[in-house]
Design an enzyme around this catalytic site. Structure first.
Site, PDB file in Angstrom:
ATOM      1  CG  ASP A  64      -1.779   1.210   1.353  1.00  0.00           C
ATOM      2  OD1 ASP A  64      -1.596   2.156   0.555  1.00  0.00           O
ATOM      3  OD2 ASP A  64      -2.645   1.227   2.244  1.00  0.00           O
ATOM      4  CG  ASN A  91      -0.210   2.670 -13.684  1.00  0.00           C
ATOM      5  OD1 ASN A  91      -0.852   3.277 -14.531  1.00  0.00           O
ATOM      6  ND2 ASN A  91      -0.692   1.616 -13.061  1.00  0.00           N
ATOM      7  CE1 TYR A 150     -10.284  11.486 -12.472  1.00  0.00           C
ATOM      8  CE2 TYR A 150      -9.606  13.355 -13.815  1.00  0.00           C
ATOM      9  CZ  TYR A 150      -9.338  12.121 -13.256  1.00  0.00           C
ATOM     10  OH  TYR A 150      -8.125  11.516 -13.474  1.00  0.00           O
ATOM     11  CE  LYS A 157      -3.237  10.973 -12.588  1.00  0.00           C
ATOM     12  NZ  LYS A 157      -2.329   9.954 -12.001  1.00  0.00           N
TER      13      LYS A 157
END
Length: 250
Positions: A64, A91, A150, A157
């Site tokens: 994790d 990723n 989103y 990100k």
């Protein structure tokens, strides 16, 4: 001879989807690959079995990445299994999952990426490469709006990308390069499915606007190319979504 013979790659979040295909492409180029999963061991083991059946080398490692133990375990696994760490593909990402704490997206998409890089760097020789995978929705969030639900993920990100880019000079001193791969919405990914569920028609609309959306495998192939591409550190490789550039520059 593969381009990655005698090299070892870690691909985070590689038990399924884009990460799994990237792992397979890198293994086909000769890399030994550490396939990372959070919970789904059987899926990760299946990816490893496919790589081995094709003559490649791989190992599945549960970790994790939002925990320091997980990050350390994953970095160590490359050395323990294969004796080197030359490629790190960042990723793993998320934040669309239900029932997670409010700061989960930032924890995974920014903090975990930095922690993973910091754990890997001391093990990586000169000439190593780090590849960070993002989406146009996140990369262009400061200039191009995205779907409301989103947006927190996109911002987290982008925060991760910015934090990694700040390290480019430090990485350069160690001879390590960073490449960012930004992709348009990808057919068949978890994110696309979740977005389409909450915004019915979102994928179809995006497909119409972009002309074509890449499949998971097509996107993974572009990412794999960037592992060995001769590009400067800090380079951004854009995959699909040409219409973003008109918007993104205004």
């Amino acid at each position: 001879m593969g381009l990655l013979d005698n090299k070892t790659a870690i691909v985070t979040g590689s038990s399924r989807g884009i990460g799994a295909d990237v792992a397979k492409f890198l293994a086909a180029e000769g890399a030994a690959v550490v396939v990372n999963y959070r919970q789904k061991a059987p899926r990760a083991n299946k990816v490893v079995a496919e790589i081995e059946a094709a003559g490649g080398r791989a190992a599945a490692v549960g970790a994790d990445l939002t925990t320091q133990e997980g990050v350390q375990a994953l970095a160590s696994a490359a050395m323990e299994n294969f004796g080197s760490l030359d490629v790190l593909v960042l990723n793993a990402s998320g934040g669309m999952e239900t029932g997670m704490a409010e700061d989960y997206a930032l924890k995974l998409n920014r903090d975990a990426q930095l922690n993973m890089l910091n754990a890997a760097v001391p093990l990586m020789p000169e000439g190593s490469r780090v590849v960070f995978i993002t989406s146009h929705q996140a990369h262009f969030i400061n200039t191009v709006p995205t779907m409301a639900n989103y947006e927190p993920v996109a911002r987290s990100k982008r925060a991760g990308e910015d934090a990694l880019r700040e390290l480019v000079p430090d990485l350069a001193e160690k001879g390590i390069s960073l490449v960012v791969v930004s992709g348009d919405m990808i057919e068949g990914t978890v994110t696309a499915t979740l977005l389409d569920r909450s915004n019915p028609g979102a994928i179809e609309a995006r497909r119409a606007e972009a002309g074509k959306l890449y499949s998971v495998k097509e996107f993974a192939a572009e990412i794999a190319k960037m592992v060995t591409a001769d590009v400067p550190s800090g380079h951004t490789e854009y995959v699909g979504g040409a219409d973003y550039f008109d918007k993104g520059n205004h």
